[in-house]
Design a protein around this motif. Sequence first.
Motif, PDB file in Angstrom:
ATOM      1  N   CYS A  40       0.820  -1.329  -0.012  1.00 47.12           N
ATOM      2  CA  CYS A  40      -0.154   0.003   0.078  1.00 47.12           C
ATOM      3  C   CYS A  40       0.942   1.143   0.055  1.00 47.12           C
ATOM      4  CB  CYS A  40      -0.863   0.056   1.272  1.00 47.12           C
ATOM      5  SG  CYS A  40      -2.087  -1.241   1.215  1.00 47.12           S
ATOM      6  N   HIS A  44       0.230   4.952  -1.034  1.00 46.67           N
ATOM      7  CA  HIS A  44       0.084   5.725   0.299  1.00 46.67           C
ATOM      8  C   HIS A  44       1.057   6.052   1.389  1.00 46.67           C
ATOM      9  CE1 HIS A  44      -4.198   5.382  -0.883  1.00 46.67           C
ATOM     10  NE2 HIS A  44      -4.057   4.105  -0.996  1.00 46.67           N
ATOM     11  N   GLU A  48      -1.520   4.402   4.584  1.00 46.17           N
ATOM     12  CA  GLU A  48      -2.833   5.138   4.985  1.00 46.17           C
ATOM     13  C   GLU A  48      -3.173   6.441   3.949  1.00 46.17           C
ATOM     14  OE1 GLU A  48      -4.989   4.192   7.122  1.00 46.17           O
ATOM     15  OE2 GLU A  48      -3.776   2.302   7.720  1.00 46.17           O
ATOM     16  N   PRO A  49      -4.368   6.193   3.245  1.00 43.81           N
ATOM     17  CA  PRO A  49      -4.691   7.249   2.553  1.00 43.81           C
ATOM     18  C   PRO A  49      -4.472   8.777   3.161  1.00 43.81           C
ATOM     19  CG  PRO A  49      -6.484   5.701   2.620  1.00 43.81           C
ATOM     20  CD  PRO A  49      -5.345   5.372   3.873  1.00 43.81           C
ATOM     21  N   SER A  50      -4.166   9.655   2.314  1.00 42.56           N
ATOM     22  CA  SER A  50      -4.097  11.178   2.792  1.00 42.56           C
ATOM     23  C   SER A  50      -5.644  11.787   2.847  1.00 42.56           C
ATOM     24  CB  SER A  50      -3.245  11.965   1.908  1.00 42.56           C
ATOM     25  OG  SER A  50      -3.385  12.130   0.752  1.00 42.56           O
ATOM     26  N   GLU A  56      -1.071  10.939  -2.649  1.00 44.51           N
ATOM     27  CA  GLU A  56      -1.273   9.683  -3.746  1.00 44.51           C
ATOM     28  C   GLU A  56      -1.244  10.540  -5.060  1.00 44.51           C
ATOM     29  OE1 GLU A  56      -2.975   8.717  -0.024  1.00 44.51           O
ATOM     30  OE2 GLU A  56      -3.291  10.322  -1.112  1.00 44.51           O
TER      31      GLU A  56
END
Length: 111
Positions: A40, A44, A48-50, A56
Amino acid sequence: MSNKILVALFAAALAVLTLSTNAFASDENLADFHAEMGGCESCHADGEPSADGEYEFEQCQSCHGTLAEMDDNHAPHDGMLMCADCHAPHDMNVGDVPTCDSCHDDGRSAQ
């Protein structure tokens, strides 16, 4: 050359082929395809997604180039959109091409 650079170069070359020919269209999810190249964290920060998607977007550009550097379908969107606005990595498969009519109602279509 470091392994990271080689992986990035290979990913960029593969992305160019995929975007230009759909030769690699498959049932594999885009996110899973990218995760195979580094987990991932390949897209990320810390996996973890921003909050705003900017990190991204920078990752997309580091492999695929900027929207301005891409083809005639991408260049006009430079400065207005991020890759994930059209390419939903967790919802699309490798080789899927988003259609222009999802935003434009004038009959355009991605070629």
